[in-house]
Design a protein around this motif. Sequence first.
Motif, PDB file in Angstrom:
ATOM      1  N   PHE A 588      11.943  -2.232  23.932  1.00  0.00           N
ATOM      2  CA  PHE A 588      10.554  -1.804  24.012  1.00  0.00           C
ATOM      3  C   PHE A 588       9.760  -2.403  22.863  1.00  0.00           C
ATOM      4  N   PHE A 589       8.443  -2.460  23.046  1.00  0.00           N
ATOM      5  CA  PHE A 589       7.587  -2.975  21.972  1.00  0.00           C
ATOM      6  C   PHE A 589       7.708  -2.119  20.716  1.00  0.00           C
ATOM      7  N   SER A 590       7.671  -0.802  20.889  1.00  0.00           N
ATOM      8  CA  SER A 590       7.799   0.133  19.779  1.00  0.00           C
ATOM      9  C   SER A 590       8.379   1.411  20.342  1.00  0.00           C
ATOM     10  N   SER A 591       9.479   1.898  19.771  1.00  0.00           N
ATOM     11  CA  SER A 591      10.169   3.012  20.417  1.00  0.00           C
ATOM     12  C   SER A 591      10.833   3.937  19.408  1.00  0.00           C
ATOM     13  N   THR A 592      11.137   5.133  19.872  1.00  0.00           N
ATOM     14  CA  THR A 592      11.923   6.110  19.143  1.00  0.00           C
ATOM     15  C   THR A 592      13.254   6.260  19.855  1.00  0.00           C
ATOM     16  N   ILE A 593      14.339   6.341  19.089  1.00  0.00           N
ATOM     17  CA  ILE A 593      15.673   6.448  19.652  1.00  0.00           C
ATOM     18  C   ILE A 593      16.211   7.854  19.386  1.00  0.00           C
ATOM     19  N   ALA A 594      16.753   8.479  20.420  1.00  0.00           N
ATOM     20  CA  ALA A 594      17.375   9.792  20.265  1.00  0.00           C
ATOM     21  C   ALA A 594      18.764   9.749  20.897  1.00  0.00           C
ATOM     22  N   TYR A 595      19.659  10.592  20.376  1.00  0.00           N
ATOM     23  CA  TYR A 595      21.024  10.647  20.894  1.00  0.00           C
ATOM     24  C   TYR A 595      21.447  12.102  20.931  1.00  0.00           C
ATOM     25  N   ALA A 596      21.869  12.584  22.098  1.00  0.00           N
ATOM     26  CA  ALA A 596      22.290  13.972  22.246  1.00  0.00           C
ATOM     27  C   ALA A 596      23.198  14.088  23.454  1.00  0.00           C
ATOM     28  N   GLY A 597      24.245  14.872  23.320  1.00  0.00           N
ATOM     29  CA  GLY A 597      25.146  15.126  24.442  1.00  0.00           C
ATOM     30  C   GLY A 597      25.807  13.888  24.999  1.00  0.00           C
ATOM     31  N   GLY A 598      26.065  12.907  24.165  1.00  0.00           N
ATOM     32  CA  GLY A 598      26.700  11.684  24.635  1.00  0.00           C
ATOM     33  C   GLY A 598      25.762  10.743  25.358  1.00  0.00           C
ATOM     34  N   ARG A 599      24.461  11.046  25.380  1.00  0.00           N
ATOM     35  CA  ARG A 599      23.467  10.174  26.010  1.00  0.00           C
ATOM     36  C   ARG A 599      22.505   9.645  24.953  1.00  0.00           C
ATOM     37  N   SER A 600      22.050   8.438  25.147  1.00  0.00           N
ATOM     38  CA  SER A 600      21.025   7.866  24.267  1.00  0.00           C
ATOM     39  C   SER A 600      19.729   7.728  25.053  1.00  0.00           C
ATOM     40  N   PHE A 601      18.614   7.927  24.347  1.00  0.00           N
ATOM     41  CA  PHE A 601      17.302   7.879  24.976  1.00  0.00           C
ATOM     42  C   PHE A 601      16.388   6.970  24.162  1.00  0.00           C
ATOM     43  N   ILE A 602      15.698   6.095  24.853  1.00  0.00           N
ATOM     44  CA  ILE A 602      14.701   5.235  24.217  1.00  0.00           C
ATOM     45  C   ILE A 602      13.346   5.654  24.772  1.00  0.00           C
ATOM     46  N   VAL A 603      12.438   6.041  23.873  1.00  0.00           N
ATOM     47  CA  VAL A 603      11.143   6.553  24.285  1.00  0.00           C
ATOM     48  C   VAL A 603      10.053   5.713  23.619  1.00  0.00           C
ATOM     49  N   SER A 604       9.165   5.173  24.426  1.00  0.00           N
ATOM     50  CA  SER A 604       8.072   4.368  23.897  1.00  0.00           C
ATOM     51  C   SER A 604       7.195   5.212  22.982  1.00  0.00           C
ATOM     52  N   GLU A 605       6.744   4.636  21.865  1.00  0.00           N
ATOM     53  CA  GLU A 605       5.884   5.350  20.923  1.00  0.00           C
ATOM     54  C   GLU A 605       4.409   5.240  21.293  1.00  0.00           C
ATOM     55  N   ARG A 606       4.096   4.333  22.177  1.00  0.00           N
ATOM     56  CA  ARG A 606       2.705   4.167  22.605  1.00  0.00           C
ATOM     57  C   ARG A 606       2.695   3.506  23.976  1.00  0.00           C
ATOM     58  N   VAL A 607       1.765   3.923  24.793  1.00  0.00           N
ATOM     59  CA  VAL A 607       1.629   3.335  26.130  1.00  0.00           C
ATOM     60  C   VAL A 607       0.240   2.718  26.228  1.00  0.00           C
ATOM     61  N   SER A 608       0.205   1.451  26.587  1.00  0.00           N
ATOM     62  CA  SER A 608      -1.061   0.736  26.676  1.00  0.00           C
ATOM     63  C   SER A 608      -0.852  -0.522  27.500  1.00  0.00           C
ATOM     64  N   ALA A 609      -1.932  -1.007  28.087  1.00  0.00           N
ATOM     65  CA  ALA A 609      -1.865  -2.236  28.872  1.00  0.00           C
ATOM     66  C   ALA A 609      -3.254  -2.822  29.001  1.00  0.00           C
ATOM     67  N   SER A 610      -3.313  -4.021  29.546  1.00  0.00           N
ATOM     68  CA  SER A 610      -4.585  -4.729  29.657  1.00  0.00           C
ATOM     69  C   SER A 610      -5.447  -4.201  30.793  1.00  0.00           C
ATOM     70  N   ASN A 611      -4.801  -3.620  31.814  1.00  0.00           N
ATOM     71  CA  ASN A 611      -5.563  -3.105  32.949  1.00  0.00           C
ATOM     72  C   ASN A 611      -4.797  -1.944  33.576  1.00  0.00           C
ATOM     73  N   ASP A 612      -5.411  -1.274  34.531  1.00  0.00           N
ATOM     74  CA  ASP A 612      -4.826  -0.082  35.132  1.00  0.00           C
ATOM     75  C   ASP A 612      -3.524  -0.377  35.859  1.00  0.00           C
ATOM     76  N   GLU A 613      -3.454  -1.515  36.524  1.00  0.00           N
ATOM     77  CA  GLU A 613      -2.241  -1.846  37.271  1.00  0.00           C
ATOM     78  C   GLU A 613      -1.059  -2.013  36.336  1.00  0.00           C
ATOM     79  N   GLU A 614      -1.265  -2.771  35.257  1.00  0.00           N
ATOM     80  CA  GLU A 614      -0.184  -2.977  34.298  1.00  0.00           C
ATOM     81  C   GLU A 614       0.155  -1.684  33.571  1.00  0.00           C
TER      82      GLU A 614
END
Length: 626
Positions: A588-614
């Motif tokens: 991801f461009f910028s993300s937070t990583i979490a780990y719990a219960g044997g699973r890893s999660f990558i969560v974007s820190e910001r959501v943005s795009a050039s237009n609505d479709e993207e």
Amino acid sequence: MTQPPSQQPPQGGSGVPQDPQGTPQPPQQPPTPPAAPPQMPPTPPQTPPPTQPGYGYPQAPGAQPGYGYPQAPGQPQAAPGPYAQQPGPYGAPSGPYAQQPGPYGQQPGPYGQQPGPYGQQPPGGYGYPQQQYPGAPTAPGGSGGGPFKGKPAVVIGAALAALLVVGGGIFLATSGGDDPKKPVAKTSSGAPEPTGSPTVDQGDGKGDGREAEDDLNAGRKAGEAKVLWLTTNDVDLPRNGADVYGPWIVGDTLVKGMYRSVSGYSVADGKKKWNLALPADMCAAPATATADGKIVIGVKNGTTDKADCADLQMIDLNTGKAGWKKSITKNGTWDLLSDIGLAISGDTVTVGRTSNSNAYRVSDGKELFGKPSGNCQPFAFAGGPKLIAASSCRTDDVNNPQHQVQEVDPTTGKPKWTYKPKRGWEVDKVYSVSPLVVSLTQPEEKKWSILALKENGTLRSQLVGDKEDKFSVDCGHDFAIFGQKLEGCTGLAADANTFYMMTEDDTSGTGRTNKVIAFDLNTGKPKWKAAAPAERTMKPLRMEGGNVLVYLEPSYDKGGAIATIAPTGGAPKVVLQHPDSTTQIENFFSSTIAYAGGRSFIVSERVSASNDEEEKEQTTMMAFGK
């Protein structure tokens, strides 16, 4: 280690001199002459702050001293110290949000990295250096780490000179062919334009999680984890996008907030379990929830540009149910509510801001304490097992501030002890509450010091590393013009006697790499250094069963991984290897990583795009597991 003239180190040899009253203080040791910073483009037009004198605001020339608001480390100054008028953040695109997509040439889409909020710009767009990949220097001599990470580009440009951790130890530099497809997780509905009180949508069980047995796992090799699910954005955002708050993991639910909603997702399959619509933009959140899964967030008190972050909303993260709600009462002209910092300790949530503070009981919203009397006023808090306050004291010289650190009782607000660093040093971040590790800065001289304090608030040690090591810490988008947030930094870990930090990326070889260094908190000296695998970088997450849990970041052909480093050091041991076949999706461009219960999660820190479709194609979360 050479000490400043006529100053002796305290017991333990940490290299921190004493003030005349005997309080351990960071020394005023002149820094190594810095390299000349690169030439920066002209600063965009700025709107100067008001010049009326008052608590917690820049002073007009000749104005009476008052409480100064904490200044972004290294920010250009009209006068030295934290109280001078500050050019830079007003109207300038800030930190990682003005930067461009990552190193792999990905385009916006479900598998691509996310562009900044201003859309794709040519290299150097908006007149600021372009980030080539997460953590890359923004300009020669720059850095992705240290106390300046996440600050506006003009701040970074003014602070490119090398820093040193006072005491002669740690030197730091303040830098920092895809096939787009249709969205892999179509949304069931866009976010409503909420008004009035929060409303809860328990969802229809469909959500936007992606099934594990699809083509994302087609190229998975033996020993690699599965892609459990992947989500794309389902919220219609404003033109410049929105920050993501969280994640918080409560039982089998992962929760995040963004724009005008807070949502809970199943950790097993990523399907949305509930959605709480908010009447206005989410604007603040603590780093941690209470033990029973309650949290208090900040919501703006209107939908116009003039709205303040002045409403508090309690939420049960287990169910998504909204609890009590109340508005912060403004206390005087200079009680600025544009930026507030929230922290939770026990059943207490604190609201810190420029020249005021409040605390409420999380369970029922009862106010516990407010602005204390006296010469020193808290401006920010860090929570967790203890409640730590950073305060600014009125002085006779606004250019030479006096800050202090206190542990306070979370029920009464009464200080248990007080530590005062030497004049001119500002409390920047709290890296760990227990054990207590505090970051201090001296912006005028661009110095950075990291101190460990004992249970009684006396000096334990000052971290002093090897000169060849440059250290990095990721404080994300926790930059505030009129306030300061003490908690929320990542890339760090601590146990009772050791503090773990990552170094900046070493790009001298064929690929980026770095190290994790363990510091003895009793001496401040390094205990060991653990190198990342060849051409890989790693980032400490937290402690796990006595070991240091780290995230091995993906490279261009190797998936990321969750690994552990033994308390004695050595090579990282992989516990969950992400597939190589999805490395570019994972990055991801910028993300937070979490780990719990044997699973890893990558969560974007910001959501943005050039237009609505993207915007609707942006990957927002990804989960891996066995």
